[in-house]
Design an enzyme around this catalytic site. Structure first.
Site, PDB file in Angstrom:
ATOM      1  N   TRP A 103       0.841  -1.098  -0.111  1.00 34.91           N
ATOM      2  CA  TRP A 103       0.000  -0.135   0.005  1.00 34.91           C
ATOM      3  C   TRP A 103       0.970   1.263  -0.173  1.00 34.91           C
ATOM      4  O   TRP A 103       0.608   2.268  -0.632  1.00 34.91           O
ATOM      5  CB  TRP A 103      -1.011  -0.130   1.409  1.00 34.91           C
ATOM      6  CG  TRP A 103      -1.899  -1.167   1.193  1.00 34.91           C
ATOM      7  CD1 TRP A 103      -1.965  -2.215   2.007  1.00 34.91           C
ATOM      8  CD2 TRP A 103      -3.089  -1.222   0.245  1.00 34.91           C
ATOM      9  NE1 TRP A 103      -3.075  -2.908   1.382  1.00 34.91           N
ATOM     10  CE2 TRP A 103      -3.823  -2.441   0.306  1.00 34.91           C
ATOM     11  CE3 TRP A 103      -3.298  -0.430  -1.233  1.00 34.91           C
ATOM     12  CZ2 TRP A 103      -4.858  -2.597  -0.402  1.00 34.91           C
ATOM     13  CZ3 TRP A 103      -4.401  -0.826  -1.808  1.00 34.91           C
ATOM     14  CH2 TRP A 103      -5.157  -1.969  -1.597  1.00 34.91           C
ATOM     15  N   ASP A 173      -1.477   6.691   6.336  1.00 32.95           N
ATOM     16  CA  ASP A 173      -2.384   5.606   5.860  1.00 32.95           C
ATOM     17  C   ASP A 173      -2.546   4.912   6.961  1.00 32.95           C
ATOM     18  O   ASP A 173      -1.892   3.955   7.150  1.00 32.95           O
ATOM     19  CB  ASP A 173      -2.099   5.028   4.689  1.00 32.95           C
ATOM     20  CG  ASP A 173      -3.121   3.908   4.320  1.00 32.95           C
ATOM     21  OD1 ASP A 173      -4.208   3.774   5.029  1.00 32.95           O
ATOM     22  OD2 ASP A 173      -2.731   3.391   3.109  1.00 32.95           O
ATOM     23  N   LYS A 197     -12.036  -1.504   7.210  1.00 31.00           N
ATOM     24  CA  LYS A 197     -11.196  -2.618   7.884  1.00 31.00           C
ATOM     25  C   LYS A 197     -11.742  -2.110   9.438  1.00 31.00           C
ATOM     26  O   LYS A 197     -12.212  -3.175  10.018  1.00 31.00           O
ATOM     27  CB  LYS A 197      -9.830  -2.175   7.623  1.00 31.00           C
ATOM     28  CG  LYS A 197      -9.486  -3.101   6.394  1.00 31.00           C
ATOM     29  CD  LYS A 197      -8.458  -2.255   5.469  1.00 31.00           C
ATOM     30  CE  LYS A 197      -8.431  -2.997   4.347  1.00 31.00           C
ATOM     31  NZ  LYS A 197      -7.920  -2.287   3.179  1.00 31.00           N
TER      32      LYS A 197
HETATM   33  C1  PLP Z   1      -7.228  -1.816   2.122  1.00 32.97           C
HETATM   34  C2  PLP Z   1      -6.223  -0.769   2.389  1.00 32.97           C
HETATM   35  C3  PLP Z   1      -5.914   0.375   1.141  1.00 32.97           C
HETATM   36  C4  PLP Z   1      -7.040   0.436   0.121  1.00 32.97           C
HETATM   37  O1  PLP Z   1      -8.051   0.941   0.646  1.00 32.97           O
HETATM   38  P1  PLP Z   1      -9.250   1.330  -0.458  1.00 32.97           P
HETATM   39  O2  PLP Z   1     -10.365   1.920   0.485  1.00 32.97           O
HETATM   40  O3  PLP Z   1      -9.869  -0.067  -0.985  1.00 32.97           O
HETATM   41  O4  PLP Z   1      -8.897   2.131  -1.714  1.00 32.97           O
HETATM   42  C5  PLP Z   1      -5.094   1.420   1.550  1.00 32.97           C
HETATM   43  N1  PLP Z   1      -4.079   1.159   2.481  1.00 32.97           N
HETATM   44  C6  PLP Z   1      -4.347   0.307   3.358  1.00 32.97           C
HETATM   45  C7  PLP Z   1      -3.242   0.190   4.641  1.00 32.97           C
HETATM   46  C8  PLP Z   1      -5.231  -0.674   3.378  1.00 32.97           C
HETATM   47  O5  PLP Z   1      -5.219  -1.931   4.170  1.00 32.97           O
END
Ligand code: PLP
Length: 362
Positions: A103, A173, A197
């Protein structure tokens, strides 16, 4: 109860049962409005109250004051990968990225489309099994911002101590560990997370942003992709993902009711220890991907002695009501995602299954 299984999926992921029940209770007639939140105008008083309360609850849990905004926008964390450089990376500057997984790589890739980037540290060597030490971080001169990924969903690693930099905007993030533990949110200029998540359902992305970062967003980028647009209109510039925001607010209330971030961290540590202890006491039958000092409390990644055993582990676990354990293809093996909403009973059931599976197969 309710024929519910234990859902170890990485995302969309398990939600607190109490939240689902509350939403079910209110689904047809939200607080005597005679309609569902699903059907309600985002300009209505009841929805505005949800929107306002969700921002306040998020700030309260993070210990943030009036110098921050919380925005509820769409496009997932993946759209944030592009919005960040579009809003903050000017042609004369460099954006620093610390790469700790797939990511982070994707975030940097989007920034490269807009300007200069610099890899301030990377643990790609060894397939991202660890978080870099602070001494490994080499920033560029006066970067526009530093970007990190606090928890690496795919690899099962997590910053144990988050970094902080004087006078350089730090952006994280936190898609897979937002609100899973206390941390100094004031060290961050911006934090973002796809809700699916650890915060709620898919469809809404939470952006926590310090107000000074809203001052110079270029007017040349599309209106919807400027943070200031969403801040100026309290996340109501266009139709928001209203039902998702409503569920996020119920999750925030649930977290506050449990006692906030310190309380959930304690529970998360106990849950994760149940599984890591089995790995550590298995004499190598279970092999954790992450280095011990980089282990995630949210995503536990491990391998078995053979791919054949991994396959039977997944299918037998599924049959036993333990779902979503297949690992991501870039690591292989198994991954147990044990977010805030995973009850301790789920981790106990997985622990017991792992012990039995090893007995049968070694
Ligand atoms: C799942 C995830 C993403 C992507 O998220 P989307 O909402 O599907 O774009 C980005 N960063 C991390 C750390 C993730 O776990």
């Amino acid at each position: 109860m309710n024929n519910r299984i234990f859902n170890f999926s990485a995302g969309p992921a398990v939600l607190p049962l109490a939240v689902l029940q509350e939403a079910q209770q209110e689904l047809l007639n939200y607080q005597n409005t005679g309609m569902s939140v699903l059907e309600m105008s985002h300009r209505s008083k009841p929805y505005e109250a949800i929107n306002t309360e969700a921002e306040a609850n998020m700030k309260e849990l993070l210990g943030l004051g009036d110098d921050y905004r919380v925005l509820f926008i769409q496009g997932g964390a993946s759209t944030q990968f592009a919005m960040i450089p579009m809003n903050f990376l000017t042609p004369d500057r460099t954006a620093d990225y610390i790469l700790t997984g797939a990511w982070s790589e994707k975030a940097q890739k989007e920034a490269k489309l807009y300007g200069k980037t610099h890899v301030a540290a990377t643990t790609a060597d060894g397939n991202y099994k660890r978080i870099p030490g602070f001494d490994e971080i080499k920033l560029s001169d006066n970067p526009a911002y530093v970007h990190i990924t606090s928890n690496n969903t795919i690899f099962g690693t997590q910053w144990q101590n988050l970094p902080a930099f004087d006078n350089i905007p730090l952006i994280a993030d936190m898609s897979s560990d937002m609100l899973s533990r206390p941390f100094n949110a004031k060290d961050f200029a911006m934090i973002y997370a796809g809700a699916q998540k650890n915060l709620g359902p898919a469809g809404v992305t939470v952006v926590v942003i310090r107000k000074d970062l809203l001052e110079n967003n270029p007017k040349t980028i599309p209106t919807m992709l400027r943070y200031a647009t969403h801040s100026d209109k309290d996340s109501l510039y266009n139709t928001p993902p209203s039902f998702a925001v409503y569920i996020v607010n119920l999750v925030l209330r649930w977290l506050k009711g449990l006692g906030g971030l310190a309380a959930i961290e304690k529970m998360n540590k106990e849950k994760a220890a149940l599984i890591y202890d089995v790995i550590d006491q298995s004499n190598g039958f279970y092999n954790g991907h992450a280095d011990k000092d980089s282990r995630s409390l949210m995503n536990v990644t491990f391998r078995l002695p053979s791919e054949e055993l991994e396959k039977s582990f997944v299918s037998e676990a599924t049959a036993a009501g333990l779902n979503g354990l297949k690992g991501h293809r870039s690591v292989g093996g198994l991954r147990a995602s044990i977010y805030n909403a995973m009850p301790k009973e789920g981790c106990e059931a997985l622990r017991n299954f792992m012990i039995e599976f090893q007995k049968k197969n070694s």
